[in-house]
Write a protein that holds these residues in place. Structure first.
Motif, PDB file in Angstrom:
ATOM      1  N   VAL A  80       1.021  -1.148   0.025  1.00  0.00           N
ATOM      2  CA  VAL A  80      -0.001  -0.028  -0.083  1.00  0.00           C
ATOM      3  C   VAL A  80       1.009   1.218  -0.057  1.00  0.00           C
ATOM      4  O   VAL A  80       1.546   1.599   1.108  1.00  0.00           O
ATOM      5  CB  VAL A  80      -0.938   0.073   1.197  1.00  0.00           C
ATOM      6  N   GLU A  81       0.892   1.793  -1.156  1.00  0.00           N
ATOM      7  CA  GLU A  81       1.896   3.099  -1.324  1.00  0.00           C
ATOM      8  C   GLU A  81       0.997   4.438  -1.078  1.00  0.00           C
ATOM      9  O   GLU A  81      -0.032   4.671  -1.535  1.00  0.00           O
ATOM     10  CB  GLU A  81       2.552   3.102  -2.815  1.00  0.00           C
ATOM     11  N   GLY A  82       1.811   5.245  -0.454  1.00  0.00           N
ATOM     12  CA  GLY A  82       1.213   6.695  -0.340  1.00  0.00           C
ATOM     13  C   GLY A  82       1.029   7.295   0.997  1.00  0.00           C
ATOM     14  O   GLY A  82       1.552   6.588   2.108  1.00  0.00           O
ATOM     15  N   ILE A  83       0.445   8.382   1.043  1.00  0.00           N
ATOM     16  CA  ILE A  83       0.245   9.256   2.241  1.00  0.00           C
ATOM     17  C   ILE A  83      -0.649   8.591   3.295  1.00  0.00           C
ATOM     18  O   ILE A  83      -0.632   9.104   4.465  1.00  0.00           O
ATOM     19  CB  ILE A  83       0.104  10.697   1.966  1.00  0.00           C
ATOM     20  N   GLU A  84      -1.496   7.657   2.924  1.00  0.00           N
ATOM     21  CA  GLU A  84      -2.672   7.351   3.907  1.00  0.00           C
ATOM     22  C   GLU A  84      -2.089   6.530   5.175  1.00  0.00           C
ATOM     23  O   GLU A  84      -2.888   6.684   5.977  1.00  0.00           O
ATOM     24  CB  GLU A  84      -3.506   6.296   3.043  1.00  0.00           C
ATOM     25  N   SER A  85      -0.839   6.107   5.042  1.00  0.00           N
ATOM     26  CA  SER A  85      -0.477   5.446   6.384  1.00  0.00           C
ATOM     27  C   SER A  85       0.368   6.254   7.091  1.00  0.00           C
ATOM     28  O   SER A  85       0.774   5.922   8.028  1.00  0.00           O
ATOM     29  CB  SER A  85       0.416   4.090   5.847  1.00  0.00           C
ATOM     30  N   PHE A  86       0.709   7.649   6.622  1.00  0.00           N
ATOM     31  CA  PHE A  86       1.402   8.785   7.516  1.00  0.00           C
ATOM     32  C   PHE A  86       0.652   8.954   8.706  1.00  0.00           C
ATOM     33  O   PHE A  86      -0.463   9.479   9.021  1.00  0.00           O
ATOM     34  CB  PHE A  86       1.866   9.832   6.888  1.00  0.00           C
ATOM     35  N   ILE A  87       1.352   8.917   9.922  1.00  0.00           N
ATOM     36  CA  ILE A  87       0.597   9.147  11.143  1.00  0.00           C
ATOM     37  C   ILE A  87       1.345  10.325  11.925  1.00  0.00           C
ATOM     38  O   ILE A  87       2.259  10.389  12.220  1.00  0.00           O
ATOM     39  CB  ILE A  87       0.799   7.848  12.258  1.00  0.00           C
ATOM     40  N   ALA A  88       0.539  11.404  12.102  1.00  0.00           N
ATOM     41  CA  ALA A  88       1.016  12.641  12.626  1.00  0.00           C
ATOM     42  C   ALA A  88       0.876  12.432  14.274  1.00  0.00           C
ATOM     43  O   ALA A  88      -0.283  12.101  14.405  1.00  0.00           O
ATOM     44  CB  ALA A  88       0.590  13.795  12.133  1.00  0.00           C
ATOM     45  N   ASP A  89       1.877  12.814  15.186  1.00  0.00           N
ATOM     46  CA  ASP A  89       1.715  12.697  16.335  1.00  0.00           C
ATOM     47  C   ASP A  89       0.768  13.867  16.769  1.00  0.00           C
ATOM     48  O   ASP A  89       0.563  14.762  16.157  1.00  0.00           O
ATOM     49  CB  ASP A  89       2.912  12.767  16.981  1.00  0.00           C
TER      50      ASP A  89
ATOM     51  N   GLN B 209      -0.364  21.747  -0.061  1.00  0.00           N
ATOM     52  CA  GLN B 209       0.317  20.794   1.007  1.00  0.00           C
ATOM     53  C   GLN B 209      -1.190  20.611   1.848  1.00  0.00           C
ATOM     54  O   GLN B 209      -1.414  19.184   2.209  1.00  0.00           O
ATOM     55  CB  GLN B 209       1.007  21.448   2.003  1.00  0.00           C
ATOM     56  N   THR B 210      -2.095  21.647   2.206  1.00  0.00           N
ATOM     57  CA  THR B 210      -2.916  21.350   2.988  1.00  0.00           C
ATOM     58  C   THR B 210      -4.234  20.495   2.473  1.00  0.00           C
ATOM     59  O   THR B 210      -4.905  20.077   3.139  1.00  0.00           O
ATOM     60  CB  THR B 210      -3.553  22.664   3.671  1.00  0.00           C
ATOM     61  N   SER B 211      -4.454  20.796   1.308  1.00  0.00           N
ATOM     62  CA  SER B 211      -5.566  19.953   0.419  1.00  0.00           C
ATOM     63  C   SER B 211      -4.979  18.430   0.426  1.00  0.00           C
ATOM     64  O   SER B 211      -6.104  17.621   0.208  1.00  0.00           O
ATOM     65  CB  SER B 211      -5.451  20.255  -0.757  1.00  0.00           C
ATOM     66  N   LEU B 212      -4.109  17.909   0.971  1.00  0.00           N
ATOM     67  CA  LEU B 212      -3.494  16.532   1.065  1.00  0.00           C
ATOM     68  C   LEU B 212      -4.522  15.829   1.983  1.00  0.00           C
ATOM     69  O   LEU B 212      -4.705  14.685   1.992  1.00  0.00           O
ATOM     70  CB  LEU B 212      -2.054  16.231   1.046  1.00  0.00           C
ATOM     71  N   GLY B 213      -4.877  16.738   3.140  1.00  0.00           N
ATOM     72  CA  GLY B 213      -5.216  16.038   4.415  1.00  0.00           C
ATOM     73  C   GLY B 213      -4.525  14.932   4.965  1.00  0.00           C
ATOM     74  O   GLY B 213      -5.192  13.855   5.450  1.00  0.00           O
TER      75      GLY B 213
END
Length: 353
Positions: free
Chosen positions: A135-144, A313-317
């Protein structure tokens, strides 16, 4: 039927090691996930290259990564969550015989092809087709939580007549000493600009050289640990950083950002590009002074360019991956690919696709 309160709690083993110059984000991500998995037992496996585990979790220490399979054989976890760079096929084959479910983060090695799920938060700029369980992409990025508190801060209106602030950060180590290179170029920039260079805990170069350069330019500062990284990022009007995980953090904030890749691995990554609101100048060791200074001045002198970068940037959610990642982990705990006797379980979930 066994009463719910009598059922054995599932066990997740987490192994994180410092690899490919990825900095400390993998350790932060592992802690966030571990604390979110309240319904399972979590144990950390620490090797020679591992970060210190978070407080409050049991830890098994191994002498080297070669003994990981033996540690797993003793622990008998229901799932292994691994974030240790590119893995080898032979090692994962051994682990498959022990652990019912295996999830890897950011694995560019042959071993990832044998994992049950690979979450490629970092992904290459390539047309090659990846296996279905990647699964490639930003969906798995976790912000603290600290970062999330400053979400979209770049949308704020800049205070009139205030001095803009450039933050330079090349991670915990900065192996190629791009901080030094960037500061040397900054000495030639004559516009009013506050510059802060953040020095990581494992920076191995001579900090006194940076301090001497900072003395040669007004409003230029060298900030060594301890400092609040998130607050420093949030104070910036423009950020200069590497191409690994930090651009994802910057996109949560929404701040114009210039990218210098620290190595060939970072140079291949697809996320920090113009379509996502970044100015990528290529390999940091090759960047020309004129290119860097022009890139810094453009969003500061042309507000339309700044707003365009922030909007992209902000539109990426970005940054909301915790629930999806934890949902995937719980799915594989309930539906393992392998049962103890070696029979097959259900197929990979497509919940993150």
């Amino acid at each position: 039927m066994i009463p719910i309160d009598k059922q054995r709690k599932k066990k997740v083993a987490i192994h994180v090691s410092n690899s490919d110059g990825k900095g400390t984000y993998p350790a932060k991500r592992a802690e966030i996930i571990a604390r979110a998995l309240t319904e399972v037992d979590v144990v950390f496996i620490r090797g020679d290259q591992s970060f210190p585990p978070p407080d409050g979790f049991p830890t098994v220490t191994i002498g080297s990564d070669s003994t990981l399979s033996r540690a797993l054989a003793a622990l008998k976890p229901d799932l292994l969550l691994r974030d240790s760079g590119s893995t080898l096929q032979e090692e994962v084959e051994k682990i498959q015989e022990i652990v019912p479910s295996i999830i890897h983060f950011d694995d560019f090695g042959e071993g990832g092809k044998l994992a049950d799920l690979v979450l490629q938060t970092l992904y290459s700029d390539s047309n090659d087709k990846v296996p279905d369980h990647y699964v490639e992409g930003i969906e798995s990025f976790i912000a603290d939580e600290n970062l999330a508190a400053f979400r979209n801060i770049g949308l704020r209106e800049r205070e009139p007549n205030s001095m803009p602030h450039l933050v330079i950060s090349f991670g915990d180590e900065d192996a190629g000493n791009l901080t030094y290179r960037a500061l040397r170029h900054m000495l030639q920039l004559q516009i009013p600009l506050k510059v802060t260079a953040l020095i990581g805990e494992n920076y191995s170069h001579d900090v006194s050289e940076l301090r001497m350069m900072a003395l040669g330019r007004r409003n230029t500062f060298i900030q060594v640990q301890p400092y609040n990284v998130t607050e420093m990022y949030a104070s910036a009007d423009i950020i200069l950083c590497a191409a690994g995980y930090m651009p994802y953090e910057v996109a949560v904030l929404g701040i114009p950002c210039i990218i210098l890749a620290q190595n060939d691995f970072e140079l291949s990554l697809a996320f920090p590009k113009e379509q996502h609101g970044f100015t990528h100048l290529g390999a940091g060791r090759k960047v020309k002074q004129s290119s860097l200074l022009n890139a810094i001045m453009e969003p500061l002198l042309h507000d339309s360019l700044r707003k365009k970068a922030v909007k992209r940037q902000t539109s990426l959610g970005i940054g909301n991956g915790k629930d999806k990642v934890c949902e995937a982990i719980l799915y594989f705990l309930d539906h393992p690919k392998r049962k103890p006797e070696g029979t097959s379980g259900k197929e990979t979930s497509d919940m993150l696709q």
